[in-house]
Design a protein around this motif. Structure first.
Motif, PDB file in Angstrom:
ATOM      1  N   MET A  69       0.859  -1.157   0.027  1.00  0.00           N
ATOM      2  CA  MET A  69       0.004   0.096  -0.044  1.00  0.00           C
ATOM      3  C   MET A  69       0.979   1.343  -0.072  1.00  0.00           C
ATOM      4  SD  MET A  69      -3.165  -0.692   2.670  1.00  0.00           S
ATOM      5  CE  MET A  69      -4.022  -2.118   2.498  1.00  0.00           C
ATOM      6  N   GLU A  70       0.117   2.456  -0.230  1.00  0.00           N
ATOM      7  CA  GLU A  70       0.810   3.736  -0.186  1.00  0.00           C
ATOM      8  C   GLU A  70       0.450   4.210   1.032  1.00  0.00           C
ATOM      9  OE1 GLU A  70       0.687   8.277  -1.765  1.00  0.00           O
ATOM     10  OE2 GLU A  70      -0.387   6.587  -2.914  1.00  0.00           O
ATOM     11  N   LEU A  71       1.424   4.628   2.154  1.00  0.00           N
ATOM     12  CA  LEU A  71       1.284   5.167   3.292  1.00  0.00           C
ATOM     13  C   LEU A  71       1.877   6.404   3.394  1.00  0.00           C
ATOM     14  CD1 LEU A  71       2.426   1.816   5.410  1.00  0.00           C
ATOM     15  CD2 LEU A  71       0.231   2.304   4.160  1.00  0.00           C
ATOM     16  N   ARG A  72       0.965   7.264   4.150  1.00  0.00           N
ATOM     17  CA  ARG A  72       1.565   8.863   4.171  1.00  0.00           C
ATOM     18  C   ARG A  72       1.124   9.318   5.336  1.00  0.00           C
ATOM     19  NH1 ARG A  72       2.490  13.427   0.224  1.00  0.00           N
ATOM     20  NH2 ARG A  72       2.358  11.889  -1.317  1.00  0.00           N
ATOM     21  N   TRP A  73       1.978   9.946   6.229  1.00  0.00           N
ATOM     22  CA  TRP A  73       1.867  10.766   7.487  1.00  0.00           C
ATOM     23  C   TRP A  73       1.997  12.213   6.972  1.00  0.00           C
ATOM     24  CZ3 TRP A  73       2.590   5.796   7.948  1.00  0.00           C
ATOM     25  CH2 TRP A  73       2.352   5.067   8.631  1.00  0.00           C
ATOM     26  N   PHE A  74       0.896  13.102   7.484  1.00  0.00           N
ATOM     27  CA  PHE A  74       0.995  14.371   7.010  1.00  0.00           C
ATOM     28  C   PHE A  74       0.702  15.271   8.283  1.00  0.00           C
ATOM     29  CE2 PHE A  74      -2.587  12.954   4.684  1.00  0.00           C
ATOM     30  CZ  PHE A  74      -3.836  13.912   5.069  1.00  0.00           C
ATOM     31  N   ASN A  87       5.525   2.010  -3.128  1.00  0.00           N
ATOM     32  CA  ASN A  87       6.322   0.898  -3.687  1.00  0.00           C
ATOM     33  C   ASN A  87       7.470   0.235  -2.755  1.00  0.00           C
ATOM     34  OD1 ASN A  87       5.162   1.933  -6.217  1.00  0.00           O
ATOM     35  ND2 ASN A  87       6.593   3.547  -6.613  1.00  0.00           N
ATOM     36  N   GLN A  88       7.002   0.084  -1.551  1.00  0.00           N
ATOM     37  CA  GLN A  88       7.623  -0.818  -0.655  1.00  0.00           C
ATOM     38  C   GLN A  88       9.036  -0.100   0.021  1.00  0.00           C
ATOM     39  OE1 GLN A  88       8.124  -4.856  -2.025  1.00  0.00           O
ATOM     40  NE2 GLN A  88       5.860  -5.273  -1.837  1.00  0.00           N
ATOM     41  N   ARG A  89       9.084   1.203  -0.223  1.00  0.00           N
ATOM     42  CA  ARG A  89      10.104   1.695   0.312  1.00  0.00           C
ATOM     43  C   ARG A  89       9.641   3.321   0.745  1.00  0.00           C
ATOM     44  NH1 ARG A  89      12.900   4.969  -3.575  1.00  0.00           N
ATOM     45  NH2 ARG A  89      12.224   4.689  -5.617  1.00  0.00           N
ATOM     46  N   GLU A  90      10.718   3.761   1.211  1.00  0.00           N
ATOM     47  CA  GLU A  90      10.500   5.373   1.669  1.00  0.00           C
ATOM     48  C   GLU A  90      10.920   6.332   0.588  1.00  0.00           C
ATOM     49  OE1 GLU A  90      12.470   8.617   4.883  1.00  0.00           O
ATOM     50  OE2 GLU A  90      13.125   6.298   5.063  1.00  0.00           O
ATOM     51  N   GLN A  91       9.917   7.198   0.706  1.00  0.00           N
ATOM     52  CA  GLN A  91      10.206   8.223  -0.520  1.00  0.00           C
ATOM     53  C   GLN A  91      10.549   9.582   0.135  1.00  0.00           C
ATOM     54  OE1 GLN A  91       9.747   7.453  -3.678  1.00  0.00           O
ATOM     55  NE2 GLN A  91       9.217   5.499  -3.258  1.00  0.00           N
ATOM     56  N   GLN A 129      -1.742  18.194  15.229  1.00  0.00           N
ATOM     57  CA  GLN A 129      -2.490  17.389  14.775  1.00  0.00           C
ATOM     58  C   GLN A 129      -1.643  16.646  13.491  1.00  0.00           C
ATOM     59  OE1 GLN A 129      -6.842  17.688  14.195  1.00  0.00           O
ATOM     60  NE2 GLN A 129      -6.562  17.243  12.020  1.00  0.00           N
ATOM     61  N   TYR A 130      -2.005  15.099  13.269  1.00  0.00           N
ATOM     62  CA  TYR A 130      -1.327  14.632  12.103  1.00  0.00           C
ATOM     63  C   TYR A 130      -2.441  13.564  11.366  1.00  0.00           C
ATOM     64  CZ  TYR A 130       3.364  15.622  14.142  1.00  0.00           C
ATOM     65  OH  TYR A 130       4.487  16.304  14.384  1.00  0.00           O
ATOM     66  N   THR A 131      -2.260  13.205  10.294  1.00  0.00           N
ATOM     67  CA  THR A 131      -3.192  12.507   9.620  1.00  0.00           C
ATOM     68  C   THR A 131      -2.350  11.356   9.084  1.00  0.00           C
ATOM     69  OG1 THR A 131      -4.661  14.254   9.101  1.00  0.00           O
ATOM     70  CG2 THR A 131      -4.878  12.486   7.641  1.00  0.00           C
ATOM     71  N   CYS A 132      -2.552  10.118   9.247  1.00  0.00           N
ATOM     72  CA  CYS A 132      -2.297   8.767   8.391  1.00  0.00           C
ATOM     73  C   CYS A 132      -3.094   8.501   7.267  1.00  0.00           C
ATOM     74  CB  CYS A 132      -1.894   7.895   9.530  1.00  0.00           C
ATOM     75  SG  CYS A 132      -3.198   7.145  10.452  1.00  0.00           S
ATOM     76  N   PHE A 133      -2.539   8.269   6.353  1.00  0.00           N
ATOM     77  CA  PHE A 133      -3.245   7.989   4.891  1.00  0.00           C
ATOM     78  C   PHE A 133      -2.873   6.656   4.572  1.00  0.00           C
ATOM     79  CE2 PHE A 133      -3.176   8.227   0.377  1.00  0.00           C
ATOM     80  CZ  PHE A 133      -4.604   8.470   0.063  1.00  0.00           C
ATOM     81  N   PHE A 134      -3.876   5.865   4.228  1.00  0.00           N
ATOM     82  CA  PHE A 134      -3.482   4.321   3.592  1.00  0.00           C
ATOM     83  C   PHE A 134      -4.366   4.427   2.162  1.00  0.00           C
ATOM     84  CE2 PHE A 134      -1.859   3.899   7.593  1.00  0.00           C
ATOM     85  CZ  PHE A 134      -1.394   2.643   7.940  1.00  0.00           C
ATOM     86  N   ARG A 135      -3.495   3.960   1.083  1.00  0.00           N
ATOM     87  CA  ARG A 135      -4.142   3.691  -0.120  1.00  0.00           C
ATOM     88  C   ARG A 135      -3.831   2.398  -0.863  1.00  0.00           C
ATOM     89  NH1 ARG A 135      -4.298   8.570  -4.307  1.00  0.00           N
ATOM     90  NH2 ARG A 135      -2.109   8.464  -4.071  1.00  0.00           N
TER      91      ARG A 135
END
Length: 368
Positions: A69-74, A87-91, A129-135
């Motif tokens: 999955m694509e994971l993002r904390w913003f 893509n299974q690695r840190e961007q 505040q933070y948001t975690c996003f899974f796609r």
């Protein structure tokens, strides 16, 4: 003959999907993720201690692997990325500079749908505040979580500033606390002082400095305690100071005597002022009476002098008349004795207040 059962007809649904703009996807996340998964974040705020590491965990429900999955904390915006996994690695691209080199993904339970981002050496700027996003494909979900940064600063420093009003002022200072700390004052028995002043200020790092002061009026208080409390961590630092009884103004034996003497002196000054005012008024009145009397005496004296002058002139005239009568009497006696007569009288007697003419005066002299 072989009988073959035909299964009942099934309802077939054909779904056509097309990629949506990311902003539109985020606004319709619940619609798109209904048949996918949910992202669950912590229900309570995450307490992060200044200078230490903290974790921002999120999980999938139902549990499934998040490796692909694509994971993002913003932060507040999707583009304000704290950490990106794709893509299974840190961007690295798109990550906020203040988080570069300070974040990493904890992959221990990634296959079970649990992911967490570690933030090293927490700063005050990490508060909020933070948001975690899974796609996954066209489905995505997000969850919000809150981080409360807290730090314990220096121990309080106490000092006696000196007597004030009817007590002693004591000051308490502490620095480098976050968030704004709470100050509490207690006496020896643990009772809180409620009336005190307090001032807060932030330094260049955003940490708080607090300065509080208290006027202790009870000379038997003895020890006074100042505590600085972090409201998030519940941790406090305490300092006590002993106030000797002679420091209190009311403990000095001369104060009551001084107060009585001061009151007596004020009354004495008021009485003396009233007496002086009365005396001055009496002197002014006496002086006015004396001036009036002197003026009356002066007027009487002037009248007396004028009367004496008038009487003096009248007496001088009568004196000439008496002198002439006496001389005439003598002349008559001489003439009778000698048998001769005097020459004729030069004129009438002089008027009162005048001596007559010179010839008459000479005649009177010869008679004498």
């Amino acid at each position: 003959m072989e009988i073959v059962e035909t299964p009942p007809p099934r309802e077939i649904m054909c779904v056509f999907s097309y990629p949506l703009p990311l902003s539109l996807q985020l606004s319709h996340s619940h619609v798109l993720s209904t048949d996918g998964f949910l992202v669950i974040g912590p229900t309570d705020p995450i307490v992060a201690v200044l200078g230490r590491d903290t974790m921002l965990p999120c999980s999938l429900s139902p549990a499934m692997s998040a490796e692909n999955m694509e994971l993002r904390w913003f932060r507040s915006k999707f583009t304000e990325a704290v950490f990106i996994y794709q893509n299974q690695r840190e961007q690295k691209e798109g990550q906020m500079p203040q988080y570069a080199g300070r974040t990493s993904l904890v992959k221990d339970f990634l296959t079970q749908g649990v992911a967490a981002v570690r933030i090293d050496k927490v700063r005050i700027s990490n508060n909020g505040q933070y948001t975690c996003f899974f796609r996954k494909g066209g489905f995505f979900e997000k969850a919000t979580l809150e981080v409360k940064v807290a730090g314990v600063g220096s121990a309080p420093e106490m000092r006696i500033e000196g007597p004030e009003e009817d007590g002693v002022r004591v000051a308490c200072t502490a620095s480098r606390w976050f968030p704004e700390p709470q100050v509490q004052w207690r006496d020896l028995s643990g009772e809180k002082f409620l009336a005190f002043s307090e001032a807060h200020a932030q330094d260049s790092d955003g940490l708080y400095r607090v300065e509080a002061s208290l006027v202790v009026r009870d000379s038997s208080a003895g020890n006074v305690t100042c505590s600085i409390l972090n409201p998030i961590l519940g941790q406090e630092k305490v300092k006590a100071i002993f106030i000797p009884e002679p420091f209190f103004p009311q403990a000095s034996p001369w104060k009551p005597a001084f107060a009585v003497s001061l009151i007596f002196l004020c009354l004495l000054i008021l009485g003396a002022g009233y007496f002086l005012k009365q005396e001055h008024s009496a002197k002014v009145q006496a002086r006015q009476k004396q001036e009036t009397l002197q003026q009356a005496q002066e007027e009487d004296r002037q009248k007396t002098e004028e009367a004496q002058k008038a009487r003096g002139k009248a007496g001088e005239g009568r004196g000439w008349v008496r002198a002439e009568l006496v001389l005439r009497g003598k002349a008559d006696s001489r003439s009778r004795a000698l048998g001769c007569s005097l020459q004729e009288d030069p004129g009438p007697l002089p008027r009162a207040g005048g001596s007559g003419d010179p010839e008459r005066a000479a005649w009177l002299w010869r008679l004498g």
